[in-house]
Motif scaffolding. Structure first.
Motif, short mmCIF file in Angstrom:
data_model
loop_
_atom_site.label_atom_id
_atom_site.label_comp_id
_atom_site.label_asym_id
_atom_site.label_seq_id
_atom_site.Cartn_x
_atom_site.Cartn_y
_atom_site.Cartn_z
N VAL A 30 0.86 -1.17 0.00
CA VAL A 30 0.00 0.00 0.00
C VAL A 30 0.90 1.23 0.00
N GLY A 31 0.55 2.23 -0.77
CA GLY A 31 1.34 3.45 -0.83
C GLY A 31 0.62 4.64 -0.23
N VAL A 32 1.38 5.57 0.30
CA VAL A 32 0.86 6.87 0.72
C VAL A 32 1.72 7.93 0.05
N VAL A 33 1.08 8.82 -0.70
CA VAL A 33 1.79 9.90 -1.38
C VAL A 33 1.29 11.23 -0.84
N ILE A 34 2.19 12.01 -0.23
CA ILE A 34 1.82 13.36 0.20
C ILE A 34 2.16 14.32 -0.93
N ALA A 35 1.23 15.21 -1.24
CA ALA A 35 1.37 16.08 -2.40
C ALA A 35 1.37 17.54 -1.97
N ILE A 153 -3.20 3.05 -3.24
CA ILE A 153 -2.49 4.27 -2.88
C ILE A 153 -3.45 5.26 -2.23
N VAL A 154 -3.04 5.81 -1.10
CA VAL A 154 -3.72 6.96 -0.48
C VAL A 154 -2.99 8.21 -0.96
N PHE A 155 -3.71 9.06 -1.68
CA PHE A 155 -3.14 10.30 -2.21
C PHE A 155 -3.54 11.44 -1.28
N PHE A 156 -2.56 12.13 -0.71
CA PHE A 156 -2.77 13.04 0.42
C PHE A 156 -2.31 14.46 0.07
N PRO A 157 -3.20 15.30 -0.50
CA PRO A 157 -2.84 16.70 -0.72
C PRO A 157 -2.67 17.42 0.61
N LEU A 158 -1.56 18.10 0.79
CA LEU A 158 -1.27 18.76 2.07
C LEU A 158 -1.93 20.14 2.14
N TYR A 159 -3.25 20.15 2.01
CA TYR A 159 -4.02 21.38 2.10
C TYR A 159 -5.13 21.17 3.14
N PRO A 160 -5.01 21.77 4.33
CA PRO A 160 -6.04 21.56 5.35
C PRO A 160 -7.43 22.00 4.89
N THR A 169 -6.86 20.45 -7.93
CA THR A 169 -5.89 20.30 -9.02
C THR A 169 -4.85 19.24 -8.70
N ALA A 170 -4.52 19.05 -7.43
CA ALA A 170 -3.61 17.97 -7.05
C ALA A 170 -4.25 16.62 -7.37
N ASN A 171 -5.53 16.47 -7.02
CA ASN A 171 -6.24 15.23 -7.33
C ASN A 171 -6.38 15.04 -8.84
N ASP A 172 -6.68 16.11 -9.55
CA ASP A 172 -6.79 16.03 -11.01
C ASP A 172 -5.53 15.42 -11.62
N GLN A 173 -4.39 15.90 -11.14
CA GLN A 173 -3.13 15.43 -11.71
C GLN A 173 -2.90 13.95 -11.41
N ALA A 174 -3.30 13.52 -10.22
CA ALA A 174 -3.19 12.10 -9.88
C ALA A 174 -4.07 11.27 -10.81
N PHE A 175 -5.29 11.72 -11.05
CA PHE A 175 -6.21 10.97 -11.92
C PHE A 175 -5.74 10.99 -13.37
N ARG A 176 -5.14 12.10 -13.81
CA ARG A 176 -4.60 12.13 -15.17
C ARG A 176 -3.49 11.10 -15.34
N THR A 177 -2.71 10.91 -14.29
CA THR A 177 -1.66 9.89 -14.33
C THR A 177 -2.26 8.50 -14.44
N SER A 186 -5.60 1.03 -7.18
CA SER A 186 -6.77 1.65 -6.54
C SER A 186 -6.28 2.87 -5.79
N ILE A 187 -7.09 3.91 -5.75
CA ILE A 187 -6.63 5.15 -5.13
C ILE A 187 -7.72 5.77 -4.28
N ARG A 188 -7.32 6.31 -3.14
CA ARG A 188 -8.20 7.09 -2.28
C ARG A 188 -7.57 8.46 -2.09
N THR A 189 -8.38 9.50 -2.10
CA THR A 189 -7.87 10.85 -1.86
C THR A 189 -8.31 11.32 -0.48
N VAL A 190 -7.42 12.04 0.18
CA VAL A 190 -7.69 12.52 1.54
C VAL A 190 -8.48 13.82 1.48
#
Length: 357
Positions: A30-35, A153-160, A169-177, A186-190
């Motif tokens: 499982v991956g965690v990506v902070i963006a 992968i949990v995709f984690f934009p660092l924007y409170p 836009t961070a999520n958009d770029q992940a989905f474009r990839t 499989s991906i989850r966004t925070v």
């Protein structure tokens, strides 16, 4: 404490039963990506032009029609602005590592985060970071995670606070990839986490830590958020509301009275009306009203960057001092503080539910 990838994890049995001539496949993880937002590679004109061109061509950031906006951007803005932005970055550049502070800090956050994940889950979780603009790019990091066996992968934009020019836009770029991948993880966004108890505790503690050694305490704390055009609010973007709620929740966490913290917005760009009040003007007005000692915090940024280290620490500070202010205190972003990493890990753990045990 350790945890294993859940038994229904895709790929777990394939390695054990694969034919001897089957191409090698990395064990499932499982991956965690902070963006984070992004950074130029250098402060020279062409590095700044590439970075600003990518940033300002994003229609989540500037949503004017391309036929109207691109000639203005390419022929006017990108001929002059790279010089000005390059000077701003030079004033804060990490010369020891030859990189922007945002890159230095985000890497440190990744390293601390990774250590905590390893303590919890052993080698079952891979942690990395990416930038929406510049390097390391979202595409390169997500592909690298997939190559390492990260099927989830949990995709984690660092924007409170959620904002379409930031979180979306961070999520958009992940989905474009993902659209380019033959085998998509499989991906989850925070989601936005401005009201997460751990984040609020860390934010309040950062204020207390800065205030304690001061001989003269500030009479006003200004919570300065990155601004957006007012029409974003009218079109349903919740960012402005999230910022107002963050200030209120921070005040309650500190146990302060109404009026002790003001909410303002910075970094206005373009001619249209933006949400306000503008930080640079508000701090000057505070000085004229008799608030000679103020502090400024930037709760929308998880990491110090050019908007905090140059805009707040230099431009906004100068505005306050020139208007008669006496002491200006900046409360740093949460960066890689222990309590901040604790909060980020807790948020990620919630999103990992069902994927790990």
């Amino acid at each position: 404490m350790s945890a294993n990838v859940a038994k229904d994890q895709p790929g777990e049995g394939r390695l054990a039963h694969a034919d001897t001539d089957h191409p090698p496949i990395a064990p499932a993880k499982v991956g965690v990506v902070i963006a984070n937002l992004g950074t130029p590679d250098d402060t020279d004109y062409w590095s700044m032009r590439r970075y600003l061109g990518e940033f300002l061509s994003d229609q989540r950031v500037v949503d004017y029609a391309r036929w109207k906006w691109q000639p203005i951007l390419q022929l006017i803005i990108l001929t002059r602005r790279p010089f000005l932005s390059g000077q701003a970055y030079k004033s804060i550049w990490n010369t020891e590592r030859d990189e922007s502070p945002l890159l230095t800090i985000t890497r440190a956050q990744r390293d601390r985060f990774s250590e905590r994940m390893k303590d919890l889950y052993g080698d079952n979780v891979e942690v990395d970071f990416c930038m929406r603009y510049g390097n390391p790019s979202t595409e390169s990091v997500l592909n690298r995670m997939a190559e390492k066996g990260c099927e989830r992968i949990v995709f984690f934009p660092l924007y409170p606070q959620y904002g379409s020019p930031t979180t979306a836009t961070a999520n958009d770029q992940a989905f474009r990839t993902l659209m380019k991948m033959k085998w998509q993880p499989s991906i989850r966004t925070v989601p936005a986490y401005f009201d997460h108890p751990g984040y609020l505790r860390a934010l309040a503690a950062s204020v207390t830590d800065v205030y304690q050694p001061l001989e003269t305490p500030p009479t006003k704390l200004v919570a300065s958020y990155h601004g957006v055009p007012e029409r974003y609010l009218l079109d349903g973007d919740p960012y402005h509301c999230h910022c107002q709620k963050t200030t209120r929740l921070l005040r309650e966490q500190l146990g302060w009275e109404k009026g002790d913290i003001d909410t303002t917005f910075q970094s206005k760009f373009g001619p249209e009306k933006w949400v306000g009040p503008a930080t640079v003007e508000h701090v000057a007005e505070l000085a004229k009203q008799g608030h000679k000692h103020i502090a400024v915090i930037s709760p929308a940024f998880a990491s110090d960057c050019v908007e905090t280290l140059e805009e707040i620490e230099q431009e906004i500070r100068d505005s306050f001092m020139d208007a008669g202010g006496e002491t200006f205190t900046y409360v740093p972003c949460l960066n890689d503080r222990d309590d901040h990493i604790d909060a980020l890990v807790d948020i990620a753990n919630n999103e990992l539910g069902g994927w790990l045990r």
